[in-house]
Design a protein around this motif. Structure first.
Motif, PDB file in Angstrom:
ATOM      1  N   THR A  15       0.810  -1.211   0.000  1.00  0.00           N
ATOM      2  CA  THR A  15       0.000   0.000   0.000  1.00  0.00           C
ATOM      3  C   THR A  15       0.844   1.262   0.000  1.00  0.00           C
ATOM      4  OG1 THR A  15      -0.148  -0.094   2.417  1.00  0.00           O
ATOM      5  CG2 THR A  15      -1.915  -1.139   1.160  1.00  0.00           C
ATOM      6  N   SER A  16       2.159   1.107   0.228  1.00  0.00           N
ATOM      7  CA  SER A  16       3.077   2.242   0.181  1.00  0.00           C
ATOM      8  C   SER A  16       4.474   1.729  -0.121  1.00  0.00           C
ATOM      9  CB  SER A  16       3.079   3.006   1.518  1.00  0.00           C
ATOM     10  OG  SER A  16       3.751   2.257   2.517  1.00  0.00           O
ATOM     11  N   LEU A  17       5.393   2.648  -0.438  1.00  0.00           N
ATOM     12  CA  LEU A  17       6.751   2.266  -0.798  1.00  0.00           C
ATOM     13  C   LEU A  17       7.520   1.619   0.351  1.00  0.00           C
ATOM     14  CD1 LEU A  17       7.836   5.347  -2.959  1.00  0.00           C
ATOM     15  CD2 LEU A  17       7.342   3.030  -3.762  1.00  0.00           C
ATOM     16  N   TRP A  18       7.036   1.801   1.581  1.00  0.00           N
ATOM     17  CA  TRP A  18       7.744   1.252   2.735  1.00  0.00           C
ATOM     18  C   TRP A  18       6.880   0.291   3.529  1.00  0.00           C
ATOM     19  CZ3 TRP A  18      12.805   1.854   2.827  1.00  0.00           C
ATOM     20  CH2 TRP A  18      13.340   2.912   2.083  1.00  0.00           C
ATOM     21  N   SER A  19       5.841  -0.247   2.897  1.00  0.00           N
ATOM     22  CA  SER A  19       5.020  -1.260   3.542  1.00  0.00           C
ATOM     23  C   SER A  19       5.841  -2.525   3.743  1.00  0.00           C
ATOM     24  CB  SER A  19       3.795  -1.566   2.670  1.00  0.00           C
ATOM     25  OG  SER A  19       3.047  -2.611   3.211  1.00  0.00           O
ATOM     26  N   GLY A  90      12.049   2.983  -2.568  1.00  0.00           N
ATOM     27  CA  GLY A  90      11.325   2.293  -1.508  1.00  0.00           C
ATOM     28  C   GLY A  90      12.104   1.106  -0.993  1.00  0.00           C
ATOM     29  N   HIS A 142       5.033  -3.372  -5.846  1.00  0.00           N
ATOM     30  CA  HIS A 142       4.859  -1.926  -5.724  1.00  0.00           C
ATOM     31  C   HIS A 142       5.583  -1.351  -4.504  1.00  0.00           C
ATOM     32  CE1 HIS A 142       1.949  -1.497  -9.022  1.00  0.00           C
ATOM     33  NE2 HIS A 142       1.535  -2.697  -8.661  1.00  0.00           N
ATOM     34  N   ARG A 217      -4.892   0.854  -9.535  1.00  0.00           N
ATOM     35  CA  ARG A 217      -4.593   0.986  -8.109  1.00  0.00           C
ATOM     36  C   ARG A 217      -5.882   1.005  -7.315  1.00  0.00           C
ATOM     37  NH1 ARG A 217      -0.220   2.251  -5.206  1.00  0.00           N
ATOM     38  NH2 ARG A 217      -0.487   3.151  -3.154  1.00  0.00           N
TER      39      ARG A 217
END
Length: 221
Positions: A15-19, A90, A142, A217
Motif C-alpha cells: 500500500t506504500s513504498l515502505w510497507s 522504496g 509496488h 490501483r
C-alpha cells in the motif's frame, strides 16, 4: 473511471513504498532471488550476458572482485544518478540491490558452466525466462523500482522521452562499456535486449488474470 495501469495490483501488492507486511516481503524477496538466479544462468551459458551484467563482468575483471560485488557497486553508483532526477525509492529498491547481487554471485559460484552447446542454450533460455518472471513479480509488489529500472523511468519523465529510446540507449551504452572492460557479449545479450520486455509483459498479463488481481490501483482510503 480509474485509469488502467500497466502493472497490476495483486493481493500481495504493498500500500506504500515502505510497507512491510509478510506476504509482500515474501513475494518480493523470492522474485528478486529468481531474477538473480536467472541472471546467473545467463552468465554461465557463455552465450552473452544481459547488458548490465556485461558491465558487471567487465568491472569485476578489471578490479578482481566477484561479479556479485561488482553488481552491488554499480547499483550504488546508479542510485547516485537518481539524485538530480528527484526519484523516490522504496524498500524494494534497497532489497533489489542486495538480493539480486547475492543470488547472482551464488549462482555463478556454485553451478558448473555447461560445456555442451545444448547445455549453454538451455541455461540461456531458462535464465531469460526466470529473469522475466522475477522482474514481473517484483514490480507487482509496488515497493519501488530497482536502481536501473528507476533510472530509466526517471530519464523518461525528466526529458520527456519514450521508454524505448531511453531503454535502448542505456542498454547499448552500458553493454558497449562493459564489452570494452572485458564483459561477454553474445547471442543471449541480443535476445535479452530485444525480448525481455515482451517476456515481462506476458508474465504481467498472466498475473493480472489471477483472482483478486486488479489492473488499477485500488482505493486505499
Amino acid at each position: 473511471m480509474k485509469k488502467a495501469r500497466v502493472i497490476p495490483y495483486p493481493c500481495w501488492a504493498a500500500t506504500s513504498l515502505w510497507s512491510a507486511n509478510f506476504s509482500t516481503l515474501s513475494v518480493l524477496i523470492l522474485s528478486l532471488a529468481v531474477l538473480g538466479i536467472g541472471d546467473g544462468l545467463i552468465v554461465l551459458s557463455g552465450l552473452g550476458s544481459t547488458p548490465w551484467t556485461v558491465l558487471s563482468q567487465g568491472v569485476a575483471r578489471q578490479t578482481e572482485i566477484s561479479i556479485g560485488w561488482s553488481s552491488f557497486f554499480i547499483s550504488g553508483v546508479v542510485m547516485l544518478l537518481w539524485l538530480p532526477l528527484k526519484l523516490r525509492f522504496g524498500l524494494g529498491t534497497i532489497l533489489n540491490i542486495i538480493v539480486i547481487a547475492f543470488f547472482l554471485g551464488i549462482t555463478t559460484k556454485i553451478l558448473p558452466q555447461p560445456t555442451a552447446l545444448s547445455g549453454q542454450i538451455a541455461f540461456g533460455i531458462v535464465g531469460i525466462l526466470l529473469y522475466g518472471l522475477g522482474t514481473a513479480f517484483y514490480l507487482t509488489c509496488h515497493l519501488g523500482a530497482g536502481p536501473r529500472d528507476g533510472l530509466m523511468v526517471g530519464l523518461c519523465q525528466h526529458f520527456h522521452l519514450k521508454v524505448g529510446v531511453v531503454r535502448t540507449t542505456l542498454e547499448v551504452s552500458v553493454c558497449l562499456l562493459g564489452f570494452i572492460l572485458g564483459g561477454t557479449v553474445g547471442i543471449s545479450t541480443l535476445i535479452f535486449a530485444s525480448g525481455i520486455g515482451w517476456i515481462v509483459q506476458g508474465y504481467l498479463n498472466l498475473i493480472s488474470r489471477l483472482p483478486h488481481s486488479l489492473n488499477e490501483r485500488p482505493d486505499l482510503n
